[in-house]
Design a protein around this motif. Sequence first.
Motif, mmCIF file in Angstrom:
data_model
loop_
_atom_site.group_PDB
_atom_site.id
_atom_site.type_symbol
_atom_site.label_atom_id
_atom_site.label_comp_id
_atom_site.label_asym_id
_atom_site.label_seq_id
_atom_site.Cartn_x
_atom_site.Cartn_y
_atom_site.Cartn_z
ATOM 1 N N THR A 133 34.199 -4.226 -10.977
ATOM 2 C CA THR A 133 35.823 -4.081 -10.923
ATOM 3 C C THR A 133 36.334 -3.406 -9.550
ATOM 4 N N GLY A 134 35.875 -2.387 -9.239
ATOM 5 C CA GLY A 134 36.196 -1.835 -7.951
ATOM 6 C C GLY A 134 35.755 -2.593 -6.646
ATOM 7 N N GLN A 135 34.524 -3.234 -6.703
ATOM 8 C CA GLN A 135 34.118 -4.192 -5.551
ATOM 9 C C GLN A 135 35.230 -5.239 -5.544
ATOM 10 N N GLU A 136 35.751 -5.774 -6.583
ATOM 11 C CA GLU A 136 36.494 -7.051 -6.707
ATOM 12 C C GLU A 136 37.945 -6.554 -5.941
ATOM 13 N N ALA A 137 38.341 -5.210 -6.516
ATOM 14 C CA ALA A 137 39.520 -4.627 -6.055
ATOM 15 C C ALA A 137 39.413 -4.614 -4.311
ATOM 16 N N ILE A 138 38.232 -4.023 -3.759
ATOM 17 C CA ILE A 138 38.251 -3.885 -2.159
ATOM 18 C C ILE A 138 38.263 -5.050 -1.791
ATOM 19 N N ALA A 139 37.393 -6.250 -2.326
ATOM 20 C CA ALA A 139 37.743 -7.515 -1.502
ATOM 21 C C ALA A 139 39.084 -8.112 -1.730
ATOM 22 N N ALA A 140 39.629 -7.706 -2.879
ATOM 23 C CA ALA A 140 41.012 -8.608 -2.650
ATOM 24 C C ALA A 140 42.195 -8.045 -1.907
ATOM 25 N N SER A 141 42.111 -6.675 -1.487
ATOM 26 C CA SER A 141 43.010 -5.853 -0.508
ATOM 27 C C SER A 141 42.298 -5.601 0.776
ATOM 28 N N ALA A 142 41.356 -6.017 1.050
ATOM 29 C CA ALA A 142 40.589 -5.875 2.355
ATOM 30 C C ALA A 142 41.472 -6.455 3.443
ATOM 31 N N GLY A 143 41.910 -5.595 4.458
ATOM 32 C CA GLY A 143 42.639 -6.078 5.498
ATOM 33 C C GLY A 143 44.220 -5.878 5.477
ATOM 34 N N ASN A 146 47.751 -0.537 4.856
ATOM 35 C CA ASN A 146 48.136 0.680 3.450
ATOM 36 C C ASN A 146 47.301 0.154 2.292
ATOM 37 N N ASP A 147 45.996 -0.317 2.541
ATOM 38 C CA ASP A 147 45.059 -0.686 1.682
ATOM 39 C C ASP A 147 45.106 0.289 0.391
ATOM 40 N N PRO A 148 45.481 -0.082 -0.780
ATOM 41 C CA PRO A 148 45.382 1.104 -1.867
ATOM 42 C C PRO A 148 43.976 1.309 -2.500
ATOM 43 N N ASN A 149 43.167 0.332 -2.026
ATOM 44 C CA ASN A 149 41.804 0.398 -2.476
ATOM 45 C C ASN A 149 40.789 1.039 -1.381
ATOM 46 N N GLU A 150 41.440 1.561 -0.239
ATOM 47 C CA GLU A 150 40.532 2.186 0.617
ATOM 48 C C GLU A 150 39.659 3.417 0.350
ATOM 49 N N ASP A 151 39.938 3.870 -0.832
ATOM 50 C CA ASP A 151 39.395 5.119 -1.232
ATOM 51 C C ASP A 151 38.466 4.712 -2.374
ATOM 52 N N VAL A 152 38.165 3.638 -2.910
ATOM 53 C CA VAL A 152 37.442 3.247 -3.850
ATOM 54 C C VAL A 152 35.954 3.367 -3.284
ATOM 55 N N TRP A 153 35.133 3.838 -4.358
ATOM 56 C CA TRP A 153 33.848 3.937 -3.839
ATOM 57 C C TRP A 153 33.220 2.657 -3.397
ATOM 58 N N ARG A 154 32.466 2.688 -2.587
ATOM 59 C CA ARG A 154 31.575 1.472 -2.026
ATOM 60 C C ARG A 154 30.079 1.771 -1.577
ATOM 61 N N LEU A 155 29.482 0.772 -1.386
ATOM 62 C CA LEU A 155 28.095 1.026 -1.000
ATOM 63 C C LEU A 155 27.820 1.863 0.154
ATOM 64 N N ASP A 156 28.938 1.653 1.199
ATOM 65 C CA ASP A 156 28.806 2.547 2.466
ATOM 66 C C ASP A 156 28.912 3.924 2.304
ATOM 67 N N ASP A 157 29.713 4.348 1.077
ATOM 68 C CA ASP A 157 29.615 5.920 0.756
ATOM 69 C C ASP A 157 28.230 6.559 0.252
ATOM 70 N N LEU A 158 27.284 5.809 0.164
ATOM 71 C CA LEU A 158 26.097 6.168 -0.235
ATOM 72 C C LEU A 158 25.440 7.041 1.036
ATOM 73 N N SER A 159 26.032 6.894 2.208
ATOM 74 C CA SER A 159 25.602 7.671 3.304
ATOM 75 C C SER A 159 26.052 8.963 3.485
#
Length: 205
Positions: A133-143, A146-159
């Motif tokens: 659900t988080g990844q779907e939210a990121i995709a829905a608000s991308a670009g 003031n993206d409300p999902n900018e701080d939702v965990w994503r694969l890049d955060d693994l770094s």
Amino acid sequence: MNILIINGSLRGTSGNSAALAKHAAAILGKQATILTLSDPLPGIREMYQLLASSAGFLVISGVYWNNWSSPLQRFIEVVSAFENTPAFFGKPVACAVSMDSVGGIEVAARLHGVFGGLGCWTPPCSTLVISRTGQEAIAASAGKENDPNEDVWRLDDLSVVLHNLQTAAAMPQPAWKAWPHRELQIADGPWPGSGALDLESPKFL
């Protein structure tokens, strides 16, 4: 300084946990070894040597009815005999958990507690929970502005998780002290992947 990536997924080398493990290994490069718990595992002594030679651990699992996977549960049960030994004692641990929509942070918190009991410790910002659900939210608000999902965990955060894990693993070993505990026993031989498991813990019933 080898980091052991423990892939506890039921789906082994496919699925979300495998994707997390592969991404972690790509970030770490030659400093990473992936242990896939659904695969045939080395013998008990070989497993101890693998754990003892690792400087830190990234534990990965999906969420199955608010818990981690059965291969990871069996692994924890067997390696309980290595509690507070050089296999785990004083080593940092991080967790990456994938989930559909709920339960991941609770599973990750309990994993940190379990590995803390085995002798590990948790660096800051060493937990990542990625949800469908988080990844779907990121995709829905991308670009969006003031993206409300900018701080939702994503694969890049693994770094970030791996940076902190490596930093912790490279630190000089403090003079940790273990509490008194009864050592469990496990016979040398093949990995006990199924069947009854007797670690000679106390019987009181």
